[in-house]
Design a protein around this motif. Structure first.
Motif, short mmCIF file in Angstrom:
data_model
loop_
_atom_site.label_atom_id
_atom_site.label_comp_id
_atom_site.label_asym_id
_atom_site.label_seq_id
_atom_site.Cartn_x
_atom_site.Cartn_y
_atom_site.Cartn_z
N UNK A 349 92.38 -59.82 53.42
CA UNK A 349 91.64 -60.88 52.41
C UNK A 349 92.68 -62.03 51.90
N UNK A 350 92.03 -63.01 51.73
CA UNK A 350 92.53 -64.27 51.20
C UNK A 350 93.32 -63.93 49.75
N UNK A 351 94.49 -64.47 49.45
CA UNK A 351 95.19 -64.29 48.26
C UNK A 351 94.08 -64.50 46.93
N UNK A 352 93.19 -65.22 47.22
CA UNK A 352 92.01 -65.41 46.05
C UNK A 352 90.62 -65.36 46.87
N UNK A 353 90.29 -64.02 46.95
CA UNK A 353 89.22 -63.82 47.82
C UNK A 353 87.92 -64.04 47.23
N UNK A 354 87.61 -64.30 45.96
CA UNK A 354 86.63 -64.60 45.22
C UNK A 354 86.62 -66.22 44.65
N UNK A 355 85.91 -66.99 45.15
CA UNK A 355 85.79 -68.29 44.73
C UNK A 355 84.63 -68.96 44.68
N UNK A 356 84.43 -70.17 44.17
CA UNK A 356 83.29 -71.03 43.82
C UNK A 356 83.33 -72.30 44.47
N UNK A 357 82.21 -72.98 44.97
CA UNK A 357 82.20 -74.19 45.04
C UNK A 357 80.91 -74.69 45.21
N UNK A 358 80.47 -75.80 45.37
CA UNK A 358 79.26 -76.54 45.35
C UNK A 358 78.74 -76.57 46.89
N UNK A 359 78.63 -75.45 47.62
CA UNK A 359 77.97 -75.73 48.91
C UNK A 359 76.55 -75.81 48.70
N UNK A 360 75.92 -76.82 49.75
CA UNK A 360 74.58 -77.08 49.47
C UNK A 360 73.68 -75.78 49.80
N UNK A 361 74.10 -75.23 50.95
CA UNK A 361 73.53 -74.13 51.65
C UNK A 361 73.05 -72.92 50.49
N UNK A 362 74.03 -72.87 49.42
CA UNK A 362 73.94 -71.87 48.38
C UNK A 362 72.98 -71.93 47.14
N UNK A 363 72.21 -73.15 47.31
CA UNK A 363 71.56 -73.96 46.12
C UNK A 363 70.21 -73.32 45.96
N UNK A 364 69.92 -72.16 46.47
CA UNK A 364 68.56 -71.95 46.54
C UNK A 364 68.53 -70.98 44.98
N UNK A 365 67.71 -71.47 44.22
CA UNK A 365 67.70 -71.03 42.82
C UNK A 365 66.99 -69.69 42.66
N UNK A 366 66.40 -69.17 43.63
CA UNK A 366 65.86 -67.82 43.38
C UNK A 366 66.06 -66.98 44.59
N UNK A 367 67.22 -67.01 45.21
CA UNK A 367 67.81 -66.11 46.12
C UNK A 367 69.38 -65.93 45.82
N UNK A 368 69.62 -64.65 45.74
CA UNK A 368 71.00 -64.34 45.72
C UNK A 368 71.81 -64.88 47.06
N UNK A 369 72.51 -65.71 46.69
CA UNK A 369 73.57 -66.18 48.00
C UNK A 369 74.75 -66.14 47.81
N UNK A 370 75.45 -66.07 49.05
CA UNK A 370 76.89 -66.07 49.15
C UNK A 370 77.52 -66.58 50.37
#
Length: 419
Positions: A349-370
């Protein structure tokens, strides 16, 4: 020998129409009946070149046979777009034929069903003066020639834009499913796997490997593992084709996905990042590297001619924000489960495995996405793991375990909400 020429007045898409033999336009002329317009054409690199000719940029592209085509420019950044129906660019190495500082980058590959695209990033604004295709008689070959002249930024912006009514880069409209109740465990978990990049967008490249191919390989392997565990699995692409980001999300909604996983393995020009990490959507990136990755993933659509600008009205924005109030914590739990699952099976795992960013492909408001970054091609150890079937098998098992655990918890919550 027969010549088709498009002058400046004819370059807004008429080359495509006339190459197909449609009447009522001026510029490029159709080939005679003795020259078939059938795919697949292939580039002839030895006879192709991009060179300076005084103040003019001259582009010569030799093809094994003539095909319908069109040419136009796009701005911000300035680039020349060539679409073909259809050219197989496999192994073409056309970037080796560039001998001009006016070219910032050259990309080509599959773009949409039945279509290929070449994107020529321009180092300075230039407009197309002439564009023509010559059918080379009995040999069956064709030579495309374009001449571009310098212009100013204002003039370039005025002329830039896809031909009206024929923008192949736009995803096809999909029929929206009716609103449905949240899953409560009465049916299998539906998962959409999204192998990042593809076609004209290879993603990160190291040696002879590219991110698009590696992620497609892993997605196909992962799909088998998930199906064996009883899940329903769909892929946004199952071959090396370009799929716009918004079309990937629309596809997930069309198949009524319970979870959307975008798969990537990027490369960083600076630093020594390694190990897997999992992203969820956030307007504010966790760190500078996350922000750069999100920008690069989204920029692939922009450079390929897809407009990522959204103009949601006020009501739609409010409704999407309300939907995210429920979906966002579900996405967070999904991402946490994925980190735990991959860590348990691989430990890489990366030293910080849990991250956030503004990926457009994650922008569905009604589907849990990662979004899962399985590793970094810029890391030699990660590269060895990503190309190892055994390691990919362990990573797939970790994702399977995560989805089973998350799906069970999510279904229990759905049942409580239904009551």
């Amino acid at each position: 020998m027969q010549m088709k020429v498009c002058n400046m007045a004819a370059l807004a898409g008429l080359c495509l129409a006339l190459a197909m033999g449609q009447p009522g336009a001026s510029g490029a002329q159709p080939f005679g009946d003795d020259v078939p317009l059938t795919a697949l054409a292939r580039p002839v690199a030895a006879q192709s070149e991009i060179v300076d000719f005084g103040a003019v940029l001259q582009i010569t592209l030799a093809l094994s046979q003539p095909v319908p085509w069109r040419v136009f420019t796009l701005d911000a950044p300035p680039r020349l777009i060539l679409d073909f129906n259809e050219v197989d660019f496999t192994g073409a190495a056309l970037e080796e034929r560039v001998a001009s500082d006016r070219i910032a980058a050259l990309r080509y590959g599959a773009f949409a069903e039945g279509w290929s695209r070449m994107v020529i990033a321009l180092a300075e604004p230039m407009i197309v003066e002439t564009a023509g295709l010559t059918a080379a008689g009995p040999s069956g070959r064709a030579i495309m020639k374009l001449q571009l002249a310098p212009t100013d930024a204002r003039r370039f912006a005025e002329l830039a834009g896809p031909p009206p009514g024929s923008d192949l880069s736009r995803p096809r409209a999909v029929e929206m499913p009716k609103a449905r109740a949240r899953r409560t465990g009465e049916r299998p978990l539906r998962v959409v796997l999204d192998p990042g990049h593809g076609g004209i967008d290879p993603g990160a490249e190291v040696d002879a490997l590219d991110e698009a191919d590696l992620m497609l390989t892993f997605a196909l392997e992962l799909a088998q593992v998930l199906r064996a565990a009883g899940m329903e699995v769909s892929l946004t692409r199952e071959e090396d084709v370009f799929v716009p980001l918004e079309a990937r999300v629309s596809f997930a909604r069309k198949v009524e996905a319970d979870a959307f996983l975008s798969l990537h393995a990027d490369a960083l020009a600076e630093g020594n990042a390694s190990g897997a990490s999992v992203y969820t959507l956030s307007a504010a990136a966790t760190d500078e590297a996350s922000a750069r990755l999100a920008e690069r993933h989204d920029r692939a659509d922009l450079l390929s001619g897809v407009d990522l600008t959204y103009h949601d009205d006020a009501v739609a924005t409010v409704l999407m924000d309300l939907a995210r109030l429920e979906t966002e914590p579900r996405s967070d739990r999904l991402a946490d489960a994925l980190v735990a699952g991959i860590a348990a099976q691989t430990g890489d795992m990366h030293k910080r495995p849990r991250l956030r960013a503004g990926f457009s492909v994650l922008k569905a408001p009604d589907i849990p996405s990662a979004l899962i970054e399985l590793g970094f091609l810029s890391s030699r150890s990660d590269l060895e793991r990503l190309t190892s079937p055994a390691w990919r098998g362990r990573a797939a098992a970790g994702i399977r375990d995560a989805l089973l655990a998350w799906g069970e918890e999510d279904a229990r919550e759905g049942e409580l909400l239904r009551r």
